[in-house]
Design a protein around this motif. Structure first.
Motif: not given
Ligand SMILES: Cc1cc2nc3c(=O)[nH]c(=O)nc-3n(C[C@H](O)[C@H](O)[C@H](O)COP(=O)(O)OP(=O)(O)OC[C@H]3O[C@@H](n4cnc5c(N)ncnc54)[C@H](O)[C@@H]3O)c2cc1C
Ligand SMILES: *[C@@H]1O[C@H](CO)[C@@H](O)[C@H](O)[C@H]1NC(C)=O
Ligand SMILES: *[C@@H]1O[C@H](CO)[C@@H](O)[C@H](O)[C@H]1NC(C)=O
Ligand SMILES: *[C@@H]1O[C@H](CO)[C@@H](O)[C@H](O)[C@H]1NC(C)=O
Ligand SMILES: *[C@@H]1O[C@H](CO)[C@@H](O)[C@H](O)[C@H]1NC(C)=O
Ligand SMILES: *[C@@H]1O[C@H](CO)[C@@H](O)[C@H](O)[C@H]1NC(C)=O
Length: 546
Positions: A130, A141-142, A207, A211, A262, A488
């Motif tokens: 997604f 990654a997407s 997720y 920041i 989501v 992170y």
């Protein structure tokens, strides 16, 4: 009676291994075909899907993409060589992601279409990915090679509640879309600082963090989400809140894309009178470098005295000139007179763009310094807040930088950010999140390298450089006793196993929650990209020799 006890003991035993976890949410005899039928998709009427079982049939992804076209029409599905396809793949921030070639692009219109996509993927065994804002840096990654990449571009609703206390945001929005939509209400949310970053990745990164300019006051983006609309592995649409599906709600705040897709985030709104804040870049010469480190350390340490203030420091070099580009912001106007920034104000910058601003304009300005279409890597480590490690990290970066200075287009930047006490205290909100940080061990620094460059031939040299800088900083932090295992997620590289850094208890609980809501491991196997529960996105680079 005895037989009954024996039977339950056997059932219990069967539930112990991770292979076949017991799930009330998705029964062991879950039938994907009949589930699709209940959503109006009759598999037996779609030729390519019927042909899946045949040896000479279409490949899994050709079958799944054709099925999507049959169900949703050609305006929702794009294959290679169509303009809609290249327009989509070229719109990633990092060109490394643009190089990935999915079998097709799918553009769902409503949440139910996401359920159908997941079930079709399960049926055909075709992998999916997604894309929200498309700002993740690494391949896969997407987007997914040879699979189905799903675009959220039709998911652009931003809905403010009547009392203006909550905002429901769909993941096709970039943050600047959200800020513009909220300006008339004089409210905002703890979103990203750069205009075109996506609401999906950052928040899941909403997720895994997120920041914002307001994080010292309100915490991470994800800790200000009070409800997620999630499509689970079985295609069920649920609303995860602190009360409904609390374990799923917990896992979504840190667990990345491992628990569901989501389709909307409901944020607590922040009052934002006249949309007015202050911020910009003050750039300092090398003669001020020690002053910059001390001033940075001071703002992070003193944050509880004035959480309106935030900052990052970007260490850069232009030709022979070493510079500290310090981004300072304030959640209200007139930050230049805030006492917490006094040490910065006492030094003379060579350039200064700080001014009173509104948020959408500020986010747009940040996008200009993050151009599209280049090869990109992000990589980060975490340390306890301590000026000594900040000074050392800066020096290591400038020592190692010559290794890549000659590579075409290479522009490595070392960035310091603080995770302040106020920011960390909010991690306890709504039952806590999954990342395993405790404000009593804070505040922290996130020390990150962001680098862009031109040529694939230089990938290995860039990755080796970044890894070496990061490992040296980590080793020095260990010597000083300020090392942290936390990574992170939003700045993690494809070589980092982010989830492992959350601590054994959280990792175990994340596996349990995955076993409950995704017992067949759909999000581990059919959505292979990004940070998985038990692995980094790529195999690690070899150990750096020094
Ligand atoms: C220029 C720039 C500025 C940045 N600024 C900030 C910042 O201010 N604060 C900060 O915390 N981070 C920041 N980041 C990091 C950023 O949060 C991450 O890169 C994040 O992953 C980007 O989100 P995206 O939606 O744009 O990315 P995408 O690449 O679209 O998504 C990233 C991952 O999230 C998954 N995903 C996205 N949406 C959903 C969804 N709805 N459901 C399930 N999975 C989903 C994708 O599948 C993918 O695996 C910045 C990054 C860049 C490049
Ligand atoms: C699953 O459901 C379909 C459609 O209702 C049915 O034809 C099929 O037999 C079911 N499969 C199993 C294993 O029960
Ligand atoms: C796309 O075009 C290229 C070059 O013309 C061709 O080799 C390739 O087979 C085409 N792909 C598809 C899926 O049609
Ligand atoms: C956005 O909201 C409108 C109006 O309520 C609705 O018709 C539409 O389906 C929503 N879009 C999505 C993707 O949920
Ligand atoms: C900012 O400073 C200006 C000029 O000194 C003043 O008029 C204004 O009231 C200040 N705004 C706030 C919110 O303090
Ligand atoms: C934000 O600032 C920009 C640039 O000054 C301006 O064009 C825009 O109207 C402002 N928006 C709001 C809501 O104040």
């Amino acid at each position: 009676m005895f037989a009954g006890v024996l039977l339950s003991a056997l059932v219990l035993l069967a539930g112990v291994g991770r292979a076949e976890p017991a799930s009330d949410f998705e029964p062991a005899d879950f039938n994907v075909t009949s589930e699709l039928l209940s959503l109006g998709v009759d598999v037996s009427a779609i030729n390519t899907l019927v042909g899946l079982a045949r040896r000479d049939g279409p490949g899994p992804c050709a079958a799944a993409c054709t099925a999507l076209s049959t169900v949703y029409g050609s305006n929702a599905v794009f294959t290679q060589n169509q303009t809609g396809y290249s327009d989509f793949t070229s719109a990633f921030w990092s060109s490394i992601q643009s190089e990935v070639a999915p079998q097709c692009i799918f553009k769902p219109s409503v949440t139910k279409d996401v359920s159908v996509l997941i079930l079709l993927s399960r049926l055909s065994r075709c992998p999916f990915a997604f894309k929200s804002g498309g700002h993740a840096a690494f391949a896969g990654a997407s987007s997914v090679q040879g699979g189905i990449t799903v675009s959220f571009e039709n998911f652009k609703n931003v809905t403010v509640s009547h009392d203006k206390t909550t905002v429901k945001i769909q993941p096709g929005n970039s943050w600047v879309d959200v800020y513009r939509a909220l300006e008339p209400y004089e409210i905002t949310v703890t979103g990203g600082r750069v205009a075109r970053v996506g609401t999906g990745g950052l928040t899941l990164g909403v997720y895994a963090g997120g920041i914002s300019y307001f994080s010292s006051i309100y915490g991470w983006a994800c800790d200000n989400v009070i409800s997620y609309e999630v499509v689970t592995a079985s295609g069920r649409i649920v609303h995860a809140t602190p009360i409904a599906f609390p374990r799923l709600f917990w896992a979504l705040r840190g667990g990345g894309n491992n628990f569901g897709i989501v389709t909307s985030f409901t944020f607590e709104a922040i009052p934002f009178p006249q949309n007015a804040m202050w911020g910009g870049t003050k750039t300092y010469l090398e003669s001020s470098f020690n002053g910059v480190v001390d001033a940075f350390a001071g703002v992070v340490a003193n944050s509880p005295t004035d959480p309106n203030a935030g900052l990052w420091v970007a260490w850069i070099q232009q030709g022979p000139l070493k510079l500290a580009a310090t981004e300072l912001w304030y959640a209200k106007p007139n930050g230049s007179s805030a006492a917490i920034f006094a040490n910065f104000m006492a030094m003379t910058p060579i350039a200064d763009s700080t001014q009173n601003r509104n948020l959408s304009e500020y986010a747009d300005a940040q996008q200009k310094t993050n151009p599209y279409g280049l090869r990109e890597v992000y990589w980060c480590v975490t340390t306890k807040a301590d000026a000594r490690i900040a000074r050392i990290a800066r020096d290591i970066y400038y020592q190692e930088r010559p290794a890549v200075a000659g590579l075409a287009g290479a522009r490595p930047v070392l960035i310091f950010q603080g995770i302040t006490e106020g920011h960390m205290r909010h991690m306890e909100k709504n039952g806590g999140n999954a990342v395993g940080l405790d404000y009593r061990n804070g505040p922290l620094y996130i020390i990150q390298i962001a680098c862009w460059w031109n040529n694939a031939a230089d990938d290995a040299a860039i990755y080796n450089f970044v890894q070496k800088v990061m490992e040296r900083i980590k080793a020095e932090a260990t010597t000083l006793g300020v090392q942290s295992d936390y990574v992170y997620m939003n700045y993690g590289s494809k070589f980092q196993n982010v989830i492992a850094g959350y601590g054994a208890a959280n990792v175990d609980k994340l596996h349990q929650v995955a076993g409950e809501f995704d017992p067949k491991g759909v999000f581990q196997t059919l959505q292979p990209g990004h940070f998985k529960l038990d692995r980094a996105p790529s195999t690690p680079l070899g150990t750096v020799r020094r």
